[in-house]
Design a protein around this motif. Structure first.
Motif, PDB file in Angstrom:
ATOM      1  N   GLN A  92       0.836  -1.211   0.000  1.00 45.57           N
ATOM      2  CA  GLN A  92       0.000   0.000   0.000  1.00 45.57           C
ATOM      3  C   GLN A  92       0.864   1.252   0.000  1.00 45.57           C
ATOM      4  OE1 GLN A  92      -2.493  -0.510   3.428  1.00 45.57           O
ATOM      5  NE2 GLN A  92      -4.280  -0.914   2.141  1.00 45.57           N
ATOM      6  N   ARG A  93       1.876   1.280   0.846  1.00 44.25           N
ATOM      7  CA  ARG A  93       2.748   2.444   0.927  1.00 44.25           C
ATOM      8  C   ARG A  93       3.545   2.621  -0.366  1.00 44.25           C
ATOM      9  NH1 ARG A  93       5.220   3.485   6.455  1.00 44.25           N
ATOM     10  NH2 ARG A  93       3.041   3.960   6.711  1.00 44.25           N
ATOM     11  N   LEU A  94       4.027   1.524  -0.943  1.00 41.48           N
ATOM     12  CA  LEU A  94       4.747   1.615  -2.210  1.00 41.48           C
ATOM     13  C   LEU A  94       3.833   2.118  -3.319  1.00 41.48           C
ATOM     14  CD1 LEU A  94       6.918  -1.621  -2.091  1.00 41.48           C
ATOM     15  CD2 LEU A  94       7.730   0.738  -1.986  1.00 41.48           C
ATOM     16  N   PHE A  95       2.588   1.671  -3.312  1.00 40.74           N
ATOM     17  CA  PHE A  95       1.636   2.135  -4.322  1.00 40.74           C
ATOM     18  C   PHE A  95       1.351   3.625  -4.158  1.00 40.74           C
ATOM     19  CE2 PHE A  95      -2.633   2.510  -6.222  1.00 40.74           C
ATOM     20  CZ  PHE A  95      -2.322   2.055  -7.494  1.00 40.74           C
ATOM     21  N   LEU A  96       1.258   4.090  -2.914  1.00 38.93           N
ATOM     22  CA  LEU A  96       1.049   5.526  -2.687  1.00 38.93           C
ATOM     23  C   LEU A  96       2.259   6.338  -3.149  1.00 38.93           C
ATOM     24  CD1 LEU A  96      -0.725   5.549   0.784  1.00 38.93           C
ATOM     25  CD2 LEU A  96      -1.702   6.064  -1.453  1.00 38.93           C
ATOM     26  N   ILE A  97       3.450   5.805  -2.942  1.00 41.71           N
ATOM     27  CA  ILE A  97       4.660   6.485  -3.433  1.00 41.71           C
ATOM     28  C   ILE A  97       4.633   6.538  -4.958  1.00 41.71           C
ATOM     29  CG2 ILE A  97       7.174   6.295  -3.589  1.00 41.71           C
ATOM     30  CD1 ILE A  97       7.091   5.084  -0.749  1.00 41.71           C
ATOM     31  N   LEU A  98       4.199   5.437  -5.574  1.00 45.67           N
ATOM     32  CA  LEU A  98       4.084   5.407  -7.033  1.00 45.67           C
ATOM     33  C   LEU A  98       3.076   6.443  -7.519  1.00 45.67           C
ATOM     34  CD1 LEU A  98       4.948   3.836  -9.608  1.00 45.67           C
ATOM     35  CD2 LEU A  98       2.935   2.428  -9.248  1.00 45.67           C
ATOM     36  N   LEU A  99       1.949   6.572  -6.833  1.00 47.50           N
ATOM     37  CA  LEU A  99       0.948   7.576  -7.209  1.00 47.50           C
ATOM     38  C   LEU A  99       1.479   8.996  -7.034  1.00 47.50           C
ATOM     39  CD1 LEU A  99      -2.395   6.103  -5.830  1.00 47.50           C
ATOM     40  CD2 LEU A  99      -1.628   6.257  -8.203  1.00 47.50           C
ATOM     41  N   ALA A 100       2.287   9.216  -5.998  1.00 45.16           N
ATOM     42  CA  ALA A 100       2.903  10.533  -5.821  1.00 45.16           C
ATOM     43  C   ALA A 100       3.838  10.846  -6.982  1.00 45.16           C
ATOM     44  CB  ALA A 100       3.655  10.584  -4.497  1.00 45.16           C
ATOM     45  N   GLY A 101       4.572   9.854  -7.453  1.00 48.84           N
ATOM     46  CA  GLY A 101       5.434  10.052  -8.619  1.00 48.84           C
ATOM     47  C   GLY A 101       4.636  10.371  -9.867  1.00 48.84           C
ATOM     48  N   ILE A 102       3.515   9.689 -10.038  1.00 52.57           N
ATOM     49  CA  ILE A 102       2.647   9.964 -11.190  1.00 52.57           C
ATOM     50  C   ILE A 102       2.119  11.393 -11.115  1.00 52.57           C
ATOM     51  CG2 ILE A 102       0.431   9.363 -12.249  1.00 52.57           C
ATOM     52  CD1 ILE A 102       1.033   6.441 -11.476  1.00 52.57           C
ATOM     53  N   ALA A 103       1.729  11.818  -9.910  1.00 47.21           N
ATOM     54  CA  ALA A 103       1.219  13.183  -9.749  1.00 47.21           C
ATOM     55  C   ALA A 103       2.292  14.209 -10.102  1.00 47.21           C
ATOM     56  CB  ALA A 103       0.731  13.395  -8.322  1.00 47.21           C
ATOM     57  N   LEU A 104       3.535  13.967  -9.682  1.00 44.42           N
ATOM     58  CA  LEU A 104       4.612  14.901 -10.016  1.00 44.42           C
ATOM     59  C   LEU A 104       4.858  14.961 -11.521  1.00 44.42           C
ATOM     60  CD1 LEU A 104       7.236  14.291  -7.205  1.00 44.42           C
ATOM     61  CD2 LEU A 104       5.929  16.364  -7.642  1.00 44.42           C
ATOM     62  N   VAL A 105       4.774  13.821 -12.184  1.00 41.99           N
ATOM     63  CA  VAL A 105       4.967  13.812 -13.637  1.00 41.99           C
ATOM     64  C   VAL A 105       3.856  14.593 -14.327  1.00 41.99           C
ATOM     65  CG1 VAL A 105       5.002  12.339 -15.685  1.00 41.99           C
ATOM     66  CG2 VAL A 105       6.303  11.691 -13.666  1.00 41.99           C
ATOM     67  N   VAL A 106       2.626  14.413 -13.864  1.00 40.72           N
ATOM     68  CA  VAL A 106       1.489  15.133 -14.467  1.00 40.72           C
ATOM     69  C   VAL A 106       1.624  16.637 -14.233  1.00 40.72           C
ATOM     70  CG1 VAL A 106      -1.002  15.495 -14.297  1.00 40.72           C
ATOM     71  CG2 VAL A 106      -0.088  13.179 -14.407  1.00 40.72           C
ATOM     72  N   VAL A 107       1.976  17.026 -12.998  1.00 34.55           N
ATOM     73  CA  VAL A 107       2.168  18.452 -12.708  1.00 34.55           C
ATOM     74  C   VAL A 107       3.307  19.018 -13.550  1.00 34.55           C
ATOM     75  CG1 VAL A 107       2.911  20.080 -10.920  1.00 34.55           C
ATOM     76  CG2 VAL A 107       1.168  18.390 -10.416  1.00 34.55           C
ATOM     77  N   GLY A 108       4.395  18.265 -13.670  1.00 37.11           N
ATOM     78  CA  GLY A 108       5.518  18.708 -14.501  1.00 37.11           C
ATOM     79  C   GLY A 108       5.111  18.885 -15.958  1.00 37.11           C
ATOM     80  N   GLY A 109       4.285  17.962 -16.455  1.00 39.16           N
ATOM     81  CA  GLY A 109       3.806  18.076 -17.833  1.00 39.16           C
ATOM     82  C   GLY A 109       2.908  19.284 -18.041  1.00 39.16           C
ATOM     83  N   LEU A 110       2.038  19.524 -17.074  1.00 36.68           N
ATOM     84  CA  LEU A 110       1.155  20.685 -17.185  1.00 36.68           C
ATOM     85  C   LEU A 110       1.944  21.992 -17.100  1.00 36.68           C
ATOM     86  CD1 LEU A 110      -1.848  19.494 -15.001  1.00 36.68           C
ATOM     87  CD2 LEU A 110      -1.776  19.739 -17.490  1.00 36.68           C
ATOM     88  N   LEU A 111       2.930  22.029 -16.216  1.00 36.62           N
ATOM     89  CA  LEU A 111       3.756  23.234 -16.112  1.00 36.62           C
ATOM     90  C   LEU A 111       4.610  23.428 -17.364  1.00 36.62           C
ATOM     91  CD1 LEU A 111       4.895  23.066 -12.387  1.00 36.62           C
ATOM     92  CD2 LEU A 111       3.210  24.605 -13.389  1.00 36.62           C
ATOM     93  N   LYS A 112       5.085  22.323 -17.930  1.00 35.73           N
ATOM     94  CA  LYS A 112       5.894  22.416 -19.145  1.00 35.73           C
ATOM     95  C   LYS A 112       5.043  22.941 -20.305  1.00 35.73           C
ATOM     96  CE  LYS A 112       9.746  19.959 -21.001  1.00 35.73           C
ATOM     97  NZ  LYS A 112      10.666  20.918 -20.465  1.00 35.73           N
ATOM     98  N   ARG A 113       3.796  22.548 -20.303  1.00 35.81           N
ATOM     99  CA  ARG A 113       2.888  23.030 -21.354  1.00 35.81           C
ATOM    100  C   ARG A 113       2.726  24.547 -21.293  1.00 35.81           C
ATOM    101  NH1 ARG A 113       0.004  22.125 -25.743  1.00 35.81           N
ATOM    102  NH2 ARG A 113      -2.210  22.578 -25.656  1.00 35.81           N
ATOM    103  N   GLN A 114       2.845  25.127 -20.092  1.00 35.21           N
ATOM    104  CA  GLN A 114       2.722  26.568 -19.926  1.00 35.21           C
ATOM    105  C   GLN A 114       4.081  27.265 -19.885  1.00 35.21           C
ATOM    106  OE1 GLN A 114       0.226  27.465 -16.609  1.00 35.21           O
ATOM    107  NE2 GLN A 114      -1.555  26.482 -17.511  1.00 35.21           N
TER     108      GLN A 114
END
Length: 63
Positions: free
Chosen positions: A8-30
């Protein structure tokens, strides 16, 4: 013995990484400075979490 986090904790860490990638992509778009770093850190977190999940799973198969 090594103490690994639970799945569960590893999966939450994985989801945090996914969130950072998505935020990075959205910021890169701007065209925000430093947005590539968000994506890079997110990908690194995902890689570490996945390696730990696979290692934990493989270690459980031996038992």
């Amino acid at each position: 013995m090594e103490k690994f986090p639970s799945y569960q904790r590893l999966f939450l860490i994985l989801l945090a990484g996914i969130a950072l990638v998505v935020v990075g992509g959205l910021l890169k778009r701007q065209n925000v400075g430093g947005s590539g770093l968000f994506a890079l850190v997110g990908l690194a977190i995902q890689a570490v979490a996945m390696i730990m999940m696979v290692y934990k799973y493989a270690k459980g198969l031996k038992s």
